[in-house]
Design an enzyme around this catalytic site. Structure first.
Site, short mmCIF file in Angstrom:
data_model
loop_
_atom_site.label_atom_id
_atom_site.label_comp_id
_atom_site.label_asym_id
_atom_site.label_seq_id
_atom_site.Cartn_x
_atom_site.Cartn_y
_atom_site.Cartn_z
CG HIS A 172 30.09 -23.54 -3.26
ND1 HIS A 172 29.09 -23.72 -2.83
CD2 HIS A 172 29.91 -24.88 -4.40
CE1 HIS A 172 28.19 -24.22 -4.27
NE2 HIS A 172 29.01 -24.82 -4.85
CG HIS A 228 26.60 -19.56 -0.36
ND1 HIS A 228 26.79 -20.60 0.30
CD2 HIS A 228 27.44 -19.94 -1.68
CE1 HIS A 228 27.13 -22.34 -0.29
NE2 HIS A 228 27.64 -21.07 -1.37
CB CYS A 267 29.32 -21.59 3.02
SG CYS A 267 28.63 -20.54 3.47
#
Length: 246
Positions: free
Chosen positions: A213, A201, A149
């Site tokens: 993402h 994240h 990510c």
């Protein structure tokens, strides 16, 4: 003088320890340079110039330093020498000319693949992110073959002239914090796991209000005031929004 090198393969895994089975903690992509901190028979401990990340690389993959002046914003470039192909990923440092010399071989740089450099910056960043759709998640990855990510956000921004740190915990410290009601496209959106409070994240907000993402794969998901909605359920809790573009 410290030993210096440049990655001259598609990407070079950086490992947590000097052994083949050790965790891949990062990747050095084509054209990025590094300094050697420590040497073993088959391994080199290095620190990267771009994001100052430390890890071990296989000595056999080490190449003498070369300095390249451009950053590629195509998903990948196919460089060809006779029947040999070298895929150079998005965000790679490349020479301004049409050839790259690697271990005595001259590769021709095929610049025919579509890029986004002609578009306005906010659109360009989102288009670059779209290149990676369906790329599988890979811890430590930073290329179209596998990406995590924070590697995803870092490379998307690098390809468009911005330098982000490597890890999510570092990226949440940069830019300017904005409220949910003030969010704009290209803001970085940070999340925690549902059972945790620390950031783990990150994704990029799009014009549609969705977040692109790297989860299981790079994909779009809905953003709510609570967090990221995946398959109709809250998957990550929202903990912060940072503005990189002013």
């Amino acid at each position: 003088m410290s030993l210096r090198g440049t990655c001259l393969i598609t990407y070079l895994p950086m490992r947590s320890e000097p052994r083949p089975g050790a965790e891949m903690v990062n990747s050095i992509i084509f054209g990025e340079s590094y300094t050697v901190l420590e040497e073993q028979e088959r391994w080199l401990k290095v620190i990267t110039d771009f994001d100052h990340y430390t890890g071990w690389i296989n000595r056999a993959a080490h190449s003498v330093e070369q300095n390249f002046t451009e950053v590629s914003d195509a998903l990948f470039i196919d460089c060809v020498e006779n029947m040999r192909h070298l895929f150079v990923p998005c965000g790679a440092n490349i020479p301004s000319g049409d050839t790259i010399e690697i271990r005595g071989l001259k590769y021709h740089i095929n610049r025919k693949l579509k890029t986004n450099h002609h578009l306005p910056l906010r659109i360009r960043i989102q288009k670059t992110a779209q290149f990676f759709l369906n790329t599988p998640y890979l811890w430590g990855g930073r290329t179209f073959m596998g990406i995590d990510c924070s590697g995803f956000t870092q490379i998307v921004y690098k390809a468009n002239g911005y330098k982000l740190p490597r890890d999510t915990s570092q990226q949440i410290q940069i830019g300017r914090e904005v409220a949910f009601e003030e969010k704009q496209s290209c803001d970085l959106i940070f999340f925690s796991a549902l059972d945790a409070s620390h950031v783990s994240h990150v994704g990029i907000l799009t014009d549609s209000g969705e977040v692109i993402h790297a989860g299981c794969v790079v994909r779009y998901n809905e953003l709510s005031t609570e967090g990221l909605i995946v398959d109709g359920k809250l998957a990550y809790r929202l903990i912060g929004i940072r503005r990189i573009l002013e």
